[in-house]
Design an enzyme around this catalytic site. Structure first.
Site, mmCIF file in Angstrom:
data_model
loop_
_atom_site.group_PDB
_atom_site.id
_atom_site.type_symbol
_atom_site.label_atom_id
_atom_site.label_comp_id
_atom_site.label_asym_id
_atom_site.label_seq_id
_atom_site.Cartn_x
_atom_site.Cartn_y
_atom_site.Cartn_z
ATOM 1 C CG HIS A 122 -12.725 1.206 8.597
ATOM 2 N ND1 HIS A 122 -11.357 1.392 8.660
ATOM 3 C CD2 HIS A 122 -13.209 2.296 7.957
ATOM 4 C CE1 HIS A 122 -11.028 2.535 8.072
ATOM 5 N NE2 HIS A 122 -12.134 3.100 7.641
ATOM 6 C CG ASP A 123 -9.674 -1.454 10.502
ATOM 7 O OD1 ASP A 123 -9.550 -2.693 10.542
ATOM 8 O OD2 ASP A 123 -9.824 -0.831 9.429
ATOM 9 N N GLY A 140 -12.439 5.645 11.390
ATOM 10 C CA GLY A 140 -11.647 4.434 11.346
ATOM 11 C C GLY A 140 -10.400 4.506 12.207
#
Length: 261
Positions: A122-123, A140
């Protein structure tokens, strides 16, 4: 060009399928997915969430793109995964959407090769023309520059930045930022020099490579702290590549640096 969709594929209402896409047997495309022109999903591919895949990308069997992040703080907010054009995403690759706390978007650039079992968390922000070898995992919020190569079974810690043109050896754990054009290897990730092979293959001029080597030695043995040496490089550099390295060091980061040994 017409779309070629196998009768066993499930395309949920609302999905946008570009011209010339091929969707093979037993694929599942969610209602908020956008596939650009010429995207190929081989078979048994899951694309879900608010996910966009750019033109000409090929996705191989059992890849899962756009699932929710593996983050205990994730509370079901709507976040995105944006994948650029002309990527090759091999078997069992996973790429997750972002989180509200991390900006809400996971971004992957163009022209990358993601070998079997690779993971983009994520991200993360991944540049163009990268190569992630088998079972590479980036955590992340990582930022991976253009033309980075990461060897098989390597892992990258949360928030780490890897500068443009760097190469990471196989079976390496990277817990600190990596300078542009750096060469990192060893189980706990040690900066062992410059990616000279990559620089030469990219057609970088000999005088630019010489300037980078001199800058590396300054960072290794010069006076003052590591950041003071970088500031001195930035002030006196005429080479654009040396200025890029100095700017990378001076940029904001949540991690410390792998420094020349």
């Amino acid at each position: 060009m017409s779309k070629a969709i196998h009768p066993t594929a499930i395309i949920e209402a609302g999905a946008e399928i570009g011209a010339g896409c091929e969707i093979g047997p037993f694929c599942h495309v969610g209602p908020k997915v956008r596939l650009g022109p010429g995207v190929v999903l081989k078979s048994h591919v899951v694309v879900t969430g608010l996910t966009e895949i750019g033109e000409g990308t090929i996705v191989f069997p059992f890849a899962v793109l756009g699932e929710v992040p593996q983050d205990l703080k994730f509370a079901g907010e709507e976040t995105r995964l944006v994948i650029g054009a002309r990527n090759r995403i091999r078997e069992h690759v996973t790429m997750h959407t972002g989180t509200a706390g991390g900006g809400g978007v996971t971004r992957v650039g163009e022209g990358g090769l993601f070998m079997a079992g690779a993971h983009v968390a994520h991200d993360a922000e991944v540049g163009d023309r990268v190569v992630f070898a088998n079972s590479v995992a980036i955590a992340g919020h990582c930022r991976i520059g253009d033309d980075v190569i990461i060897g098989g079974l390597s892992g990258v810690h949360q928030w780490v930045r890897i500068g443009r043109g760097a190469i990471i050896g196989a079976v390496t754990m990277v817990t600190k930022d990596v300078l542009p054009y750096g060469l990192v290897q060893a189980p706990r990730g040690e900066l062992e020099g410059l990616n000279l092979v990559g620089l030469k293959r990219a057609g970088v001029a000999r005088d630019e490579i010489a300037a980078l080597r001199a800058a590396y030695e300054t960072l290794k043995t010069g006076e003052g702290t590591f950041h003071e040496r970088a500031a001195a490089l930035a002030a006196g550099a005429t080479s654009p590549l040396v200025r890029e390295v100095a700017a990378f060091i001076q940029d904001e980061s949540d991690r410390s640096f792998l420094t020349p040994g």
